[in-house]
Design a protein around this motif. Structure first.
Motif, mmCIF file in Angstrom:
data_model
loop_
_atom_site.group_PDB
_atom_site.id
_atom_site.type_symbol
_atom_site.label_atom_id
_atom_site.label_comp_id
_atom_site.label_asym_id
_atom_site.label_seq_id
_atom_site.Cartn_x
_atom_site.Cartn_y
_atom_site.Cartn_z
ATOM 1 N N SER A 100 0.815 -1.214 0.000
ATOM 2 C CA SER A 100 0.000 0.000 0.000
ATOM 3 C C SER A 100 0.850 1.265 0.000
ATOM 4 O O SER A 100 0.322 2.370 0.101
ATOM 5 C CB SER A 100 -0.939 0.015 1.215
ATOM 6 N N SER A 102 2.656 4.418 -1.307
ATOM 7 C CA SER A 102 2.126 5.298 -2.345
ATOM 8 C C SER A 102 2.775 5.041 -3.699
ATOM 9 O O SER A 102 2.112 5.101 -4.736
ATOM 10 C CB SER A 102 2.312 6.765 -1.945
ATOM 11 N N ILE A 105 1.150 1.854 -5.267
ATOM 12 C CA ILE A 105 -0.226 2.115 -5.701
ATOM 13 C C ILE A 105 -0.241 3.055 -6.900
ATOM 14 O O ILE A 105 -0.997 2.847 -7.860
ATOM 15 C CB ILE A 105 -1.067 2.699 -4.548
ATOM 16 N N ASP A 106 0.593 4.097 -6.881
ATOM 17 C CA ASP A 106 0.650 5.025 -8.016
ATOM 18 C C ASP A 106 1.100 4.321 -9.285
ATOM 19 O O ASP A 106 0.574 4.570 -10.380
ATOM 20 C CB ASP A 106 1.593 6.192 -7.701
ATOM 21 N N ARG A 109 -1.824 2.206 -10.516
ATOM 22 C CA ARG A 109 -2.928 2.993 -11.086
ATOM 23 C C ARG A 109 -2.626 3.471 -12.500
ATOM 24 O O ARG A 109 -3.537 3.712 -13.280
ATOM 25 C CB ARG A 109 -3.232 4.188 -10.179
ATOM 26 N N GLY A 110 -1.365 3.616 -12.814
ATOM 27 C CA GLY A 110 -0.993 4.058 -14.145
ATOM 28 C C GLY A 110 -0.798 2.919 -15.126
ATOM 29 O O GLY A 110 -0.275 3.136 -16.216
ATOM 30 N N GLU A 137 -7.196 -0.488 -3.689
ATOM 31 C CA GLU A 137 -6.641 0.858 -3.773
ATOM 32 C C GLU A 137 -6.165 1.233 -5.169
ATOM 33 O O GLU A 137 -6.182 2.405 -5.537
ATOM 34 C CB GLU A 137 -5.486 1.018 -2.780
ATOM 35 N N SER A 138 -5.731 0.253 -5.966
ATOM 36 C CA SER A 138 -5.189 0.593 -7.284
ATOM 37 C C SER A 138 -6.277 0.835 -8.314
ATOM 38 O O SER A 138 -6.092 1.598 -9.263
ATOM 39 C CB SER A 138 -4.265 -0.522 -7.779
ATOM 40 N N GLY A 139 -7.416 0.170 -8.175
ATOM 41 C CA GLY A 139 -8.483 0.296 -9.155
ATOM 42 C C GLY A 139 -8.161 -0.396 -10.477
ATOM 43 O O GLY A 139 -8.823 -0.154 -11.484
ATOM 44 N N ARG A 140 -7.159 -1.268 -10.493
ATOM 45 C CA ARG A 140 -6.740 -1.939 -11.707
ATOM 46 C C ARG A 140 -6.914 -3.447 -11.580
ATOM 47 O O ARG A 140 -6.897 -3.982 -10.462
ATOM 48 C CB ARG A 140 -5.267 -1.639 -12.033
ATOM 49 N N SER A 279 -10.730 -8.589 -10.479
ATOM 50 C CA SER A 279 -11.031 -7.156 -10.545
ATOM 51 C C SER A 279 -11.996 -6.788 -9.451
ATOM 52 O O SER A 279 -12.862 -7.567 -9.069
ATOM 53 C CB SER A 279 -11.608 -6.766 -11.908
#
Length: 280
Positions: A100, A102, A105-106, A109-110, A137-140, A279
């Motif tokens: 987790s 940053s 996670i960043d 997310r990309g 947290e990543s949404g991926r 997912s």
């Protein structure tokens, strides 16, 4: 639709090679860029008594061990990436937050998809909290590499564990680039039920029709658990069909406690027989 940016999360020296190989193989097939990431956990010293002081030599030794692990993982990743000729980069993050952090996670997310190793109940690899962080947290979409012997080749047979939820629908479309590589796809429902738009006997037929319009070879099947766990039923079907990829949604029973996985998802994380796309 295809994958163009892939993040490979490497947690230990033991799983680095397998995860990297899967990420690179996926990148080769899709012309993607691979980002290798590792979170190095700093040494945290707890002082129990007012006059107790930690041994500085012991702290330095532990820190040196953590740095050695990071270097080993980086070497494995860079060696395999250079050999493959795939576009890549390496990122190292330090922080007590683990997956987790940053930076992790960043990076996720990309990306189009994140590749990591499955939950390790023994505690030597990623924990349940680590996997939760990546999914929630990543949404991926997350491609979890199982402990079972499974190579990084393109999937030939795919089993989609379908329950009609938002999460399972998202997983199907997140996995579409991989589904298009497969020769056979099965929509599999366990303990289907009637809803406002569809009878239980037809569960999965609508999503199957949608995938067929993409030119995919899709069949629909269902089973009753009959007192067994849904996870066991799904795993048996994976083995029976010879599937080498599982696609399923990751869900919880209550959005108020969204960090607690639902029973099926939690069980599958511990006992994956093949790589799985999940997912949330």
């Amino acid at each position: 639709m295809t994958y163009k940016t892939i993040t490979a999360v490497l947690s230990t020296a033991d799983d680095a090679e397998k995860v990297t190989q899967h990420a690179l193989a996926l990148a080769e097939r899709h012309g993607a860029h691979v980002i290798g990431v590792h979170a190095e956990t700093p040494i945290v010293v707890t002082i129990a008594a007012p006059m107790e002081f930690p041994d500085p030599n012991a702290i330095m030794e532990q820190q040196a061990q953590a740095q050695a692990v990071s270097r080993s993982i980086e070497t494995t990743f860079r060696t395999l990436a250079q050999r493959s000729g795939v576009s890549y980069e390496w990122r190292l993050f330090t922080g007590s937050a683990g997956y987790s952090a940053s930076g992790i996670i960043d990076s996720a997310r990309g990306s189009d998809i994140v590749v990591a190793v499955q939950l390790d109940p023994a505690g030597d690899g990623p924990s349940r909290a680590d996997i939760e962080d990546l999914l929630y947290e990543s949404g991926r979409p997350l491609c979890l590499i199982s402990d079972a012997v499974a190579g990084p080749e393109a999937p030939s047979r795919v089993l989609i564990a379908w329950n009609g939820t938002r999460e399972s629908a998202r997983a199907v479309f997140d996995a579409l680039p991989l589904l298009k590589e497969a020769s056979e796809i099965e929509i599999f429902t366990v303990d289907g039920h009637d809803d406002a738009t569809q009878h239980a006997a037809f569960s999965g037929t609508e999503i199957a029709s949608t995938l067929t319009r993409h030119g995919l070879n899709v069949t629909v099947n269902s089973a009753s658990s009959n007192g067994d766990t849904v996870a066991h039923v799904i795993n048996r079907r994976v083995s029976a069909t010879g599937a080498n990829l599982l696609v399923m949604g990751a869900f919880s029973h209550s959005w108020l406690r969204h960090r607690l996985f639902g029973g099926v998802t939690s069980a599958m994380l511990k006992d994956l027989r093949v790589p799985a796309i999940m997912s949330r």
